[in-house]
Design an enzyme around this catalytic site. Structure first.
Site, PDB file in Angstrom:
ATOM      1  N   HIS A 151     -11.347   3.295   5.730  1.00  0.00           N
ATOM      2  CA  HIS A 151     -10.351   2.586   4.914  1.00  0.00           C
ATOM      3  C   HIS A 151      -8.922   2.990   5.301  1.00  0.00           C
ATOM      4  O   HIS A 151      -7.968   2.343   4.848  1.00  0.00           O
ATOM      5  CB  HIS A 151     -10.605   2.789   3.409  1.00  0.00           C
ATOM      6  CG  HIS A 151     -10.180   4.108   2.849  1.00  0.00           C
ATOM      7  ND1 HIS A 151      -9.878   4.284   1.515  1.00  0.00           N
ATOM      8  CD2 HIS A 151     -10.016   5.328   3.427  1.00  0.00           C
ATOM      9  CE1 HIS A 151      -9.541   5.544   1.296  1.00  0.00           C
ATOM     10  NE2 HIS A 151      -9.627   6.190   2.427  1.00  0.00           N
ATOM     11  N   ASP A 194       0.837  -1.190   0.000  1.00  0.00           N
ATOM     12  CA  ASP A 194       0.000   0.000   0.000  1.00  0.00           C
ATOM     13  C   ASP A 194       0.876   1.246   0.000  1.00  0.00           C
ATOM     14  O   ASP A 194       1.988   1.228   0.548  1.00  0.00           O
ATOM     15  CB  ASP A 194      -0.875  -0.006   1.271  1.00  0.00           C
ATOM     16  CG  ASP A 194      -2.143   0.823   1.155  1.00  0.00           C
ATOM     17  OD1 ASP A 194      -2.112   1.859   0.471  1.00  0.00           O
ATOM     18  OD2 ASP A 194      -3.161   0.439   1.768  1.00  0.00           O
ATOM     19  N   ASP A 215      -3.380   1.269  -5.167  1.00  0.00           N
ATOM     20  CA  ASP A 215      -2.647   2.533  -5.146  1.00  0.00           C
ATOM     21  C   ASP A 215      -1.194   2.373  -4.704  1.00  0.00           C
ATOM     22  O   ASP A 215      -0.433   3.348  -4.676  1.00  0.00           O
ATOM     23  CB  ASP A 215      -3.369   3.602  -4.324  1.00  0.00           C
ATOM     24  CG  ASP A 215      -3.326   3.391  -2.814  1.00  0.00           C
ATOM     25  OD1 ASP A 215      -2.418   2.711  -2.309  1.00  0.00           O
ATOM     26  OD2 ASP A 215      -4.209   3.943  -2.122  1.00  0.00           O
ATOM     27  N   HIS A 217      -0.221   3.710   1.613  1.00  0.00           N
ATOM     28  CA  HIS A 217      -0.634   4.257   2.909  1.00  0.00           C
ATOM     29  C   HIS A 217      -0.542   3.181   3.988  1.00  0.00           C
ATOM     30  O   HIS A 217      -0.678   1.991   3.709  1.00  0.00           O
ATOM     31  CB  HIS A 217      -2.076   4.768   2.829  1.00  0.00           C
ATOM     32  CG  HIS A 217      -2.330   5.669   1.657  1.00  0.00           C
ATOM     33  ND1 HIS A 217      -2.737   5.168   0.429  1.00  0.00           N
ATOM     34  CD2 HIS A 217      -2.205   7.011   1.507  1.00  0.00           C
ATOM     35  CE1 HIS A 217      -2.867   6.179  -0.422  1.00  0.00           C
ATOM     36  NE2 HIS A 217      -2.551   7.299   0.195  1.00  0.00           N
ATOM     37  N   ASP A 221      -3.344  -3.080  -2.108  1.00  0.00           N
ATOM     38  CA  ASP A 221      -4.066  -1.883  -2.525  1.00  0.00           C
ATOM     39  C   ASP A 221      -3.498  -1.451  -3.865  1.00  0.00           C
ATOM     40  O   ASP A 221      -2.290  -1.257  -4.005  1.00  0.00           O
ATOM     41  CB  ASP A 221      -3.875  -0.786  -1.477  1.00  0.00           C
ATOM     42  CG  ASP A 221      -4.784   0.416  -1.690  1.00  0.00           C
ATOM     43  OD1 ASP A 221      -4.976   0.815  -2.861  1.00  0.00           O
ATOM     44  OD2 ASP A 221      -5.276   0.980  -0.693  1.00  0.00           O
TER      45      ASP A 221
END
Length: 361
Positions: free
Chosen positions: A168, A151, A261, A153, A259
């Site tokens: 999330h 991820d 992203d 994040h 994820d």
């Protein structure tokens, strides 16, 4: 970003070489025969941008199920999770708790059912709130597990520290035992207890971290590899160092929560919180290839694909990137696969292949 001591890094880099015996490489060139259970979670209440809930439908329209079967997988589609919102659940700075509690309970129960059938659980989101249910179910079914959280994040905020209140950004904090005292009572979430130790969690791909999250990573010495670590050591070394840190005895079931992203925004533009400077698609595939080679990969989440963001071309690029990640997770080799049974080939074809090896491109 990496908080692992340099001595450990050097030692782990040397040990990594032993993971690549010729037998192991040859084993992974064979066609995959994984039993896979696909679970759709069309959940979008963990953040504010509409459309991420249509991810499972987009993957099915793209032909994901048929492609996995074409790779030799025994695939069972468990459909999409359905739930009814629990009314009246409120906690300060935690949005849509009634949706989160109801949906993730169903997700957890579904993951337990899939794993108990002896299948790898492939969960298609939906936003990364899905990780609450998938990891809870994985631990319930298998006991202790090792978790790779791939991820941009950290998703390590509590309701007290989150700048948005979007759930999330909270799953890892909800799952970690060491952070249980940092939460208030959460009505409707009694089914979910912090079940995973921080020592069994590793991050890969971090590059957008809130200050509180960084404090927690440092305080608890969480294994965390940022993009600068990947640039320094390379993605294969980083992945294997992470795996060795969270599962030093090579004994735990592995869960990869991916994820989209984590990939650079040029590779996967259709996601709600894109961050430039991320993983290449090749690096994302390599993470999954290394995870598959452990022979312990039993659950994968692929989340945060939002087909309503960007142009049709952007959507296609993002879905195709995600599909390549998933293919690697079930054992597809970019080197190609030999036929399962050479005797099934037309005899003339086999003769041409065996006597004219240089005719191919």
């Amino acid at each position: 970003m990496c908080i692992i001591p340099q001595v450990m890094l050097k030692s782990s880099c040397l040990k990594t070489c032993s993971r690549f015996s010729s037998n192991r490489v040859l084993m992974n060139l064979r066609r995959s025969h994984n039993k896979v259970g696909v679970l759709g979670v069309p959940f979008d209440k963990g953040q504010l941008k509409g459309g991420v809930g249509s991810g499972p439908e987009a993957f099915r329209k793209l032909g994901l199920i048929e492609e996995l079967r074409g790779l030799g997988c025994d695939v069972k589609d468990f459909g999409d999770v359905r739930y009814e919102q629990i009314e009246g659940l409120t906690v300060k700075n935690m949005t849509a708790l009634g949706h989160v509690a109801a949906c993730q309970k169903e997700v957890s129960d579904s993951v337990v059912r899939i794993l108990n059938e002896g299948r790898m659980c492939l969960t298609i989101g939906g936003d990364h709130t899905c990780g609450i249910g998938t990891i809870d179910g994985h631990v319930k079914a298998k006991g202790n597990i090792a978790l790779l959280w791939v991820d941009a994040h950290a998703d390590l905020n509590t309701n007290a520290t989150s700048p948005t209140g979007n759930v999330h950004g909270m799953p890892v904090a909800l799952l970690a035992k060491e952070l249980s005292d940092y939460w208030p009572y959460l009505p409707g979430m009694d089914w979910q207890q912090p079940r995973l130790s921080i020592r069994n969690i590793a991050y890969i791909g971090l590059r957008d971290i809130d200050s509180y999250e960084r404090l927690v990573i440092d305080k608890f010495a969480i294994t965390a590899f940022g993009m600068e670590d990947i640039e320094r050591y390379g993605i294969i070394e980083v992945t294997n160092m992470a795996l060795r840190r969270i599962d030093p005895n090579d004994s735990l079931p592995l869960h990869v929560s991916f994820d989209i992203d984590s990939l650079d925004a040029l590779e996967a533009p259709c996601t709600g919180t894109p961050v430039r400077g991320g993983l290449t698609l090749r690096e994302g595939i390599q993470i999954m290839e290394e995870s598959y080679r452990t022979q312990r990969l039993s659950a994968v989440d692929l989340v945060e694909v939002n087909p309503r963001l960007g142009s049709p071309a952007d959507v296609r690029i993002t879905l195709e990137a995600a599909k390549h990640i998933i293919r690697a997770a079930v054992g597809y080799s970019r080197r190609g696969h030999s036929p399962e049974n050479v005797s099934d080939l037309p005899q003339q074809t086999f003769h041409n292949i065996s006597t004219s090896p240089h005719n191919s491109k």
